[in-house]
Design an enzyme around this catalytic site. Structure first.
Site, PDB file in Angstrom:
ATOM      1  N   GLN A   1     -97.261  25.314 -33.726  1.00 32.38           N
ATOM      2  CA  GLN A   1     -98.222  25.318 -34.831  1.00 32.38           C
ATOM      3  C   GLN A   1     -99.538  24.643 -34.484  1.00 32.38           C
ATOM      4  O   GLN A   1    -100.535  24.865 -35.160  1.00 32.38           O
ATOM      5  CB  GLN A   1     -97.581  24.691 -36.064  1.00 32.38           C
ATOM      6  CG  GLN A   1     -96.412  25.532 -36.574  1.00 32.38           C
ATOM      7  CD  GLN A   1     -95.744  24.922 -37.780  1.00 32.38           C
ATOM      8  OE1 GLN A   1     -94.856  24.092 -37.638  1.00 32.38           O
ATOM      9  NE2 GLN A   1     -96.146  25.302 -38.975  1.00 32.38           N
TER      10      GLN A   1
ATOM     11  N   ARG B   1     -94.342  12.513 -35.692  1.00 26.72           N
ATOM     12  CA  ARG B   1     -93.297  13.497 -35.409  1.00 26.72           C
ATOM     13  C   ARG B   1     -93.935  14.749 -34.814  1.00 26.72           C
ATOM     14  O   ARG B   1     -94.782  15.363 -35.450  1.00 26.72           O
ATOM     15  CB  ARG B   1     -92.550  13.858 -36.699  1.00 26.72           C
ATOM     16  CG  ARG B   1     -91.516  14.940 -36.446  1.00 26.72           C
ATOM     17  CD  ARG B   1     -90.783  15.406 -37.705  1.00 26.72           C
ATOM     18  NE  ARG B   1     -89.879  16.468 -37.348  1.00 26.72           N
ATOM     19  CZ  ARG B   1     -89.739  17.633 -37.980  1.00 26.72           C
ATOM     20  NH1 ARG B   1     -90.440  17.886 -39.076  1.00 26.72           N
ATOM     21  NH2 ARG B   1     -88.907  18.534 -37.559  1.00 26.72           N
TER      22      ARG B   1
ATOM     23  N   HIS C   1     -88.179  23.300 -32.329  1.00 26.31           N
ATOM     24  CA  HIS C   1     -88.782  23.677 -33.613  1.00 26.31           C
ATOM     25  C   HIS C   1     -89.114  25.173 -33.567  1.00 26.31           C
ATOM     26  O   HIS C   1     -90.276  25.566 -33.527  1.00 26.31           O
ATOM     27  CB  HIS C   1     -90.017  22.813 -33.881  1.00 26.31           C
ATOM     28  CG  HIS C   1     -90.461  22.777 -35.310  1.00 26.31           C
ATOM     29  ND1 HIS C   1     -90.628  21.600 -36.023  1.00 26.31           N
ATOM     30  CD2 HIS C   1     -90.797  23.762 -36.172  1.00 26.31           C
ATOM     31  CE1 HIS C   1     -91.051  21.877 -37.264  1.00 26.31           C
ATOM     32  NE2 HIS C   1     -91.163  23.187 -37.364  1.00 26.31           N
TER      33      HIS C   1
ATOM     34  N   ASN D   1     -84.966  21.664 -35.777  1.00 28.18           N
ATOM     35  CA  ASN D   1     -85.676  21.682 -37.047  1.00 28.18           C
ATOM     36  C   ASN D   1     -85.203  22.870 -37.879  1.00 28.18           C
ATOM     37  O   ASN D   1     -85.320  24.026 -37.460  1.00 28.18           O
ATOM     38  CB  ASN D   1     -87.184  21.822 -36.826  1.00 28.18           C
ATOM     39  CG  ASN D   1     -87.937  21.886 -38.160  1.00 28.18           C
ATOM     40  OD1 ASN D   1     -88.007  20.904 -38.882  1.00 28.18           O
ATOM     41  ND2 ASN D   1     -88.452  23.059 -38.509  1.00 28.18           N
ATOM     42  N   GLU D   2     -84.657  22.572 -39.046  1.00 25.81           N
ATOM     43  CA  GLU D   2     -84.328  23.572 -40.056  1.00 25.81           C
ATOM     44  C   GLU D   2     -83.520  24.769 -39.543  1.00 25.81           C
ATOM     45  O   GLU D   2     -84.013  25.913 -39.537  1.00 25.81           O
ATOM     46  CB  GLU D   2     -85.611  24.076 -40.729  1.00 25.81           C
ATOM     47  CG  GLU D   2     -86.407  22.995 -41.396  1.00 25.81           C
ATOM     48  CD  GLU D   2     -87.546  23.534 -42.241  1.00 25.81           C
ATOM     49  OE1 GLU D   2     -87.837  24.741 -42.180  1.00 25.81           O
ATOM     50  OE2 GLU D   2     -88.141  22.748 -42.989  1.00 25.81           O
TER      51      GLU D   2
ATOM     52  N   ASN E   1     -86.207  17.873 -44.709  1.00 18.44           N
ATOM     53  CA  ASN E   1     -87.482  18.501 -45.078  1.00 18.44           C
ATOM     54  C   ASN E   1     -87.345  18.985 -46.506  1.00 18.44           C
ATOM     55  O   ASN E   1     -86.491  19.834 -46.797  1.00 18.44           O
ATOM     56  CB  ASN E   1     -87.782  19.700 -44.180  1.00 18.44           C
ATOM     57  CG  ASN E   1     -88.112  19.275 -42.756  1.00 18.44           C
ATOM     58  OD1 ASN E   1     -88.199  18.080 -42.461  1.00 18.44           O
ATOM     59  ND2 ASN E   1     -88.294  20.237 -41.880  1.00 18.44           N
TER      60      ASN E   1
ATOM     61  N   TYR F   1     -89.479  20.249 -50.084  1.00 20.11           N
ATOM     62  CA  TYR F   1     -90.753  20.656 -50.690  1.00 20.11           C
ATOM     63  C   TYR F   1     -90.641  20.964 -52.173  1.00 20.11           C
ATOM     64  O   TYR F   1     -91.547  20.693 -52.948  1.00 20.11           O
ATOM     65  CB  TYR F   1     -91.284  21.911 -49.979  1.00 20.11           C
ATOM     66  CG  TYR F   1     -91.744  21.658 -48.560  1.00 20.11           C
ATOM     67  CD1 TYR F   1     -93.060  21.318 -48.287  1.00 20.11           C
ATOM     68  CD2 TYR F   1     -90.859  21.752 -47.489  1.00 20.11           C
ATOM     69  CE1 TYR F   1     -93.492  21.093 -46.987  1.00 20.11           C
ATOM     70  CE2 TYR F   1     -91.289  21.521 -46.191  1.00 20.11           C
ATOM     71  CZ  TYR F   1     -92.603  21.188 -45.944  1.00 20.11           C
ATOM     72  OH  TYR F   1     -93.035  20.947 -44.668  1.00 20.11           O
TER      73      TYR F   1
ATOM     74  N   GLU G   1     -90.237  16.039 -43.392  1.00 18.72           N
ATOM     75  CA  GLU G   1     -91.336  16.882 -43.900  1.00 18.72           C
ATOM     76  C   GLU G   1     -91.363  16.841 -45.416  1.00 18.72           C
ATOM     77  O   GLU G   1     -90.307  16.820 -46.065  1.00 18.72           O
ATOM     78  CB  GLU G   1     -91.174  18.349 -43.482  1.00 18.72           C
ATOM     79  CG  GLU G   1     -91.549  18.641 -42.071  1.00 18.72           C
ATOM     80  CD  GLU G   1     -91.387  20.114 -41.707  1.00 18.72           C
ATOM     81  OE1 GLU G   1     -91.593  20.980 -42.592  1.00 18.72           O
ATOM     82  OE2 GLU G   1     -91.050  20.374 -40.547  1.00 18.72           O
TER      83      GLU G   1
ATOM     84  N   TRP H   1     -95.854  16.468 -43.992  1.00 20.26           N
ATOM     85  CA  TRP H   1     -96.295  17.724 -43.378  1.00 20.26           C
ATOM     86  C   TRP H   1     -97.609  18.127 -44.019  1.00 20.26           C
ATOM     87  O   TRP H   1     -97.606  18.454 -45.195  1.00 20.26           O
ATOM     88  CB  TRP H   1     -95.256  18.840 -43.582  1.00 20.26           C
ATOM     89  CG  TRP H   1     -95.660  20.038 -42.780  1.00 20.26           C
ATOM     90  CD1 TRP H   1     -96.415  21.087 -43.208  1.00 20.26           C
ATOM     91  CD2 TRP H   1     -95.371  20.271 -41.402  1.00 20.26           C
ATOM     92  NE1 TRP H   1     -96.617  21.955 -42.165  1.00 20.26           N
ATOM     93  CE2 TRP H   1     -95.987  21.480 -41.043  1.00 20.26           C
ATOM     94  CE3 TRP H   1     -94.663  19.559 -40.417  1.00 20.26           C
ATOM     95  CZ2 TRP H   1     -95.911  22.006 -39.754  1.00 20.26           C
ATOM     96  CZ3 TRP H   1     -94.591  20.093 -39.143  1.00 20.26           C
ATOM     97  CH2 TRP H   1     -95.209  21.308 -38.828  1.00 20.26           C
TER      98      TRP H   1
ATOM     99  N   GLU I   1     -99.325  28.404 -39.797  1.00 22.69           N
ATOM    100  CA  GLU I   1     -98.182  28.383 -40.703  1.00 22.69           C
ATOM    101  C   GLU I   1     -97.328  29.661 -40.515  1.00 22.69           C
ATOM    102  O   GLU I   1     -97.178  30.489 -41.393  1.00 22.69           O
ATOM    103  CB  GLU I   1     -98.690  28.213 -42.152  1.00 22.69           C
ATOM    104  CG  GLU I   1     -97.644  28.170 -43.245  1.00 22.69           C
ATOM    105  CD  GLU I   1     -96.500  27.184 -43.065  1.00 22.69           C
ATOM    106  OE1 GLU I   1     -96.661  26.201 -42.328  1.00 22.69           O
ATOM    107  OE2 GLU I   1     -95.444  27.403 -43.657  1.00 22.69           O
ATOM    108  N   TRP I   2     -96.816  29.820 -39.321  1.00 23.86           N
ATOM    109  CA  TRP I   2     -95.851  30.880 -38.983  1.00 23.86           C
ATOM    110  C   TRP I   2     -96.335  32.266 -39.445  1.00 23.86           C
ATOM    111  O   TRP I   2     -97.483  32.598 -39.216  1.00 23.86           O
ATOM    112  CB  TRP I   2     -94.471  30.511 -39.536  1.00 23.86           C
ATOM    113  CG  TRP I   2     -94.058  29.128 -39.120  1.00 23.86           C
ATOM    114  CD1 TRP I   2     -93.962  28.007 -39.912  1.00 23.86           C
ATOM    115  CD2 TRP I   2     -93.723  28.673 -37.786  1.00 23.86           C
ATOM    116  NE1 TRP I   2     -93.575  26.919 -39.155  1.00 23.86           N
ATOM    117  CE2 TRP I   2     -93.418  27.294 -37.857  1.00 23.86           C
ATOM    118  CE3 TRP I   2     -93.640  29.297 -36.520  1.00 23.86           C
ATOM    119  CZ2 TRP I   2     -93.046  26.536 -36.745  1.00 23.86           C
ATOM    120  CZ3 TRP I   2     -93.264  28.550 -35.411  1.00 23.86           C
ATOM    121  CH2 TRP I   2     -92.972  27.186 -35.527  1.00 23.86           C
TER     122      TRP I   2
HETATM  123  C1  GAL Z   1     -91.087  23.953 -42.656  1.00 23.15           C
HETATM  124  C2  GAL Z   1     -91.338  23.978 -41.162  1.00 23.15           C
HETATM  125  C3  GAL Z   1     -92.714  23.561 -40.768  1.00 23.15           C
HETATM  126  C4  GAL Z   1     -93.788  23.997 -41.736  1.00 23.15           C
HETATM  127  C5  GAL Z   1     -93.366  23.776 -43.160  1.00 23.15           C
HETATM  128  C6  GAL Z   1     -94.308  24.308 -44.209  1.00 23.15           C
HETATM  129  O1  GAL Z   1     -90.118  24.891 -42.979  1.00 23.15           O
HETATM  130  O2  GAL Z   1     -90.436  23.133 -40.512  1.00 23.15           O
HETATM  131  O3  GAL Z   1     -92.917  23.988 -39.469  1.00 23.15           O
HETATM  132  O4  GAL Z   1     -94.236  25.241 -41.458  1.00 23.15           O
HETATM  133  O5  GAL Z   1     -92.131  24.347 -43.412  1.00 23.15           O
HETATM  134  O6  GAL Z   1     -93.978  25.587 -44.613  1.00 23.15           O
END
Ligand code: GAL
Length: 521
Positions: free
Chosen positions: A45, A101, A146, A190-191, A330, A332, A401, A444, A451-452
Site C-alpha cells: 500500500q 506497524r 499482508h 494480516n486478516e 483490526n 472498523y 488497525e 490505520w 487502498e487495494w
Molecule cells: C484492512 C487492511 C488494510 C487496509 C484497511 C482499510 O482490511 O488490513 O490493509 O486496507 O483494511 O480498508
C-alpha cells in the site's frame, strides 16, 4: 456599594464562574503508562518500487496490472516509501508514536519461494528501515504477511496447496533470524478472513477467485496451520535469545443482534461472530479447532455425510492451540444480525455466507464514510473487546488497525477526528472499566495510500498525499494533530480537573489582590 461589599461579590463571582462544570462532558481518563501508540501501513500500500532491487511479482501486482483495481490504479509507485522511508520515519517521530506497524514484502526478501533463495537487497531495505526507526526511538511492530502472495505460489494453487505451510515457515524463519535482534513484536498474518473470503470467495480482491463454497475454508485451514508452524519455529529457535512475541491479526466487525430482545437474533449474532472472528481465533486462542457452531452449520449445509469445512488432525489441533502471544485486532465497524428465514428473498452467494443462515444489515441512522461497508458505531468497539475478553479468557490484545475513510482527502478532517475520539474513548472504557487486556493501538493509517481494489479513491490517512504530484508530499491533516495530543497526554485528561487546578491558582491570585487593595491601598 462600598468596596467592602463589592470585593466579596467579585470573589463569589470568580468562584461560581471558574468552578462551573465544562460543557459537553464525556468519558475521560488515561491509558496505562506503557501503552503502545502507533500508526500502521503495509508494504504494497505504500512502498511502490514494485519491480525494483530484485522484487518479484505478487498477486496484487498481477491483479491491478490486469485493470481490476479502481480506474486502473496500481501500487506500482504508491507513496514511494521504498525511497522515502526516512521521510515517513520523521512523520512518525513528529506525531510522537512509540510504535510503527509495517509489513514485509515476501517478494522482496525471497523473490522465488520455490527455490527459497534470499535476496540480500530486499533484506537490506527493511534492515535500513528498522535501524532508522531505532535511531528515532520508534519500536517496530512487524507484519510478516499482508496479502502480497508471491505469484509463483499462487500458480501452484496458493492456500489450497498444503505445501504453502512449508514455504511460509521458511520465509518466517528467514525474517525472525534477520531482524529478531530488533523486532520484538511479530504478526504472522494480516486478516486471514479477508485473504480467504475476498480473495477466493467473492473474488473482489486478488487473486480474484470466486469459489465461495470451498476455497475460503481451505485457504483458512492452510493459513492457520502456517501461522502455528511459524509460531513454533519462533519458540524452538528464537524465543530464548530474542525474547519477542508472536501474534496474528484478525479483522472483526462487532456482530450485534438486530433485535437485542429476541433470542434468535442473539443466537444469530453469536453465530456470525464465530464465523467471522471465531473462524481463526477459536483454533488459536481457545481449542485448537473451529467453533462448534461453525462445524455444525457448514456440515448441515454440505452434502450429507461430508463437510466443506476441513478437519484438523489431533496433532494439528495441539499445534494450533495457544499458538499466539497476542491477538492483533483490526476493527472498523459493526453489523446488525438476524437469522435468515426460509422465505427470505436474499441474494445467495453460496458457501461461507449462506452456511451462516444469517442476514446482515446496518442501522440507517449510523453515519457512513467514504467506504460502502464502513459505518461509524463506536459502542461496537467496546462490545467487541469485551466479547474477546470473555470468549478467550482476556488475552493480550493489540488493536492493529482502526480508522475511517473519505474520498476527498481533506486536511480538515473533523469527521476522522470525531471517529477516532469516539472509538478510542470506547477502548479506554474497555480497559479502565471492563479490564480488557488491550496493550496497544496502531491507527490505520499513517498516510493516504493504495487502498487495494479501491485504489487511491478511498483515503484512510492522517497525512494527505496528492497522488498526481510526483513529489508525493505528505501533508498533516487535523487528525495528525489529534494523535499528537492524544499520545502526549496518553488519553483524554479530564478538563474539569485541569480547571480545578487553574481555578485554585486564579483564586489565590484574587485573594492576594484583595489583600493588597484592602490593606495597602
Ligand atoms: C484492512 C487492511 C488494510 C487496509 C484497511 C482499510 O482490511 O488490513 O490493509 O486496507 O483494511 O480498508
Amino acid at each position: 456599594m462600598d468596596s467592602g461589599t463589592i470585593f466579596p461579590l467579585i470573589l463569589i463571582n470568580v468562584f461560581v464562574h471558574l468552578l462551573l462544570p465544562v460543557e459537553g462532558t464525556d468519558y475521560y481518563g488515561r491509558f496505562p503508562s506503557n501503552f503502545m501508540w502507533g500508526l500502521a501501513t503495509s508494504a504494497h500500500q505504500i512502498e511502490g518500487a514494485w519491480n525494483a532491487s530484485g522484487k518479484s511479482e505478487h498477486i496484487w501486482d498481477r491483479f491491478c496490472h490486469a485493470g481490476k483495481c479502481w480506474k486502473g490504479d496500481t501500487g506500482d509507485v504508491a507513496c514511494d516509501s521504498f525511497h522515502k522511508y526516512m521521510v515517513d520515519v520523521q512523520l512518525l517521530k513528529k506525531i510522537g508514536v512509540t510504535h510503527y506497524r509495517f509489513s514485509l514484502a515476501w517478494t522482496r526478501i525471497i523473490p522465488n519461494p520455490l527455490t527459497g533463495k534470499v535476496n540480500q537487497e530486499g533484506l537490506n531495505y527493511y534492515r535500513q528501515l528498522i535501524d532508522e526507526l531505532q535511531r528515532n526511538n520508534i519500536i517496530p511492530l512487524v507484519t510478516i504477511f499482508h496479502w502480497d502472495l508471491p505469484q509463483s505460489l499462487e500458480d501452484i494453487g496458493s492456500w489450497a496447496n498444503d505445501s504453502l505451510v512449508g514455504y511460509y515457515n521458511h520465509y518466517a524463519d528467514v525474517v525472525f533470524k534477520a531482524y529478531g535482534d530488533k523486532v520484538k513484536h511479530w504478526i504472522t498474518f494480516n486478516e486471514p478472513w479477508v485473504i480467504c473470503w475476498m480473495g477466493y470467495g467473492t473474488g473482489e480482491y486478488a487473486p480474484g477467485i470466486k469459489e465461495p463454497a470451498t476455497r475460503p475454508y481451505k485457504c483458512a485451514h492452510t493459513i492457520i496451520k502456517s501461522h502455528a508452524e511459524a509460531y513454533h519455529t519462533y519458540n524452538d529457535k528464537y524465543r530464548n535469545t530474542q525474547k519477542g512475541q508472536v501474534g496474528i491479526t484478525m479483522n472483526s466487525d462487532f456482530m450485534a443482534p438486530k433485535d437485542p430482545h429476541n433470542k434468535s437474533h442473539i443466537e444469530a449474532a453469536t453465530r456470525a461472530q464465530q464465523f467471522n472472528l471465531g473462524w481463526f481465533a477459536h483454533p488459536i486462542f481457545k481449542s485448537g479447532d473451529y467453533p462448534d457452531v461453525m462445524k455444525n452449520y457448514v456440515a448441515k449445509n454440505s452434502p450429507q455425510g461430508t463437510s466443506r469445512l476441513p478437519n484438523f488432525t489431533a496433532q494439528e489441533i495441539a499445534r494450533n492451540n495457544g499458538s499466539a502471544d497476542f491477538l492483533g485486532l483490526n476493527h472498523y465497524t459493526t453489523s446488525l444480525v438476524e437469522p435468515l428465514r426460509r422465505n427470505d428473498n436474499v441474494h445467495v452467494t453460496g458457501g461461507y455466507i449462506d452456511d451462516q443462515e444469517n442476514i446482515l444489515s446496518h442501522d440507517p441512522a449510523w453515519p457512513g464514510s467514504g467506504s460502502t461497508w464502513l459505518f461509524v458505531v463506536p459502542w461496537g468497539f467496546r462490545n467487541l473487546l469485551n466479547w474477546i475478553r470473555t470468549e478467550y479468557g482476556n488475552p493480550q490484545v493489540i488493536v492493529t488497525e482502526n480508522g475511517v475513510t473519505d474520498n476527498n482527502g481533506t486536511v480538515q478532517d473533523k469527521h476522522r477526528v470525531d471517529y477516532y475520539r469516539a472509538y478510542i474513548t470506547e477502548m479506554l472504557k474497555a480497559i479502565n472499566e471492563d479490564k480488557c487486556n488491550v496493550t496497544g493501538y496502531t491507527a490505520w493509517s499513517l498516510m493516504d495510500n493504495f487502498e487495494w481494489s479501491n485504489g487511491y479513491h478511498e483515503k484512510f490517512g492522517i497525512h494527505y498525499i496528492n497522488f498526481s504530484d510526483p513529489e508525493l508530499k505528505r501533508v498533516p491533516k487535523d487528525s495528525a494533530i489529534f494523535f499528537q495530543k492524544l499520545i502526549t497526554e496518553n488519553g483524554f485528561p479530564d478538563p474539569t480537573q485541569n480547571n480545578a487546578a487553574v481555578c485554585s491558582q486564579k483564586i489565590f491570585i484574587s485573594l492576594v489582590l484583595i489583600f493588597l487593595v484592602y490593606f495597602l491601598g
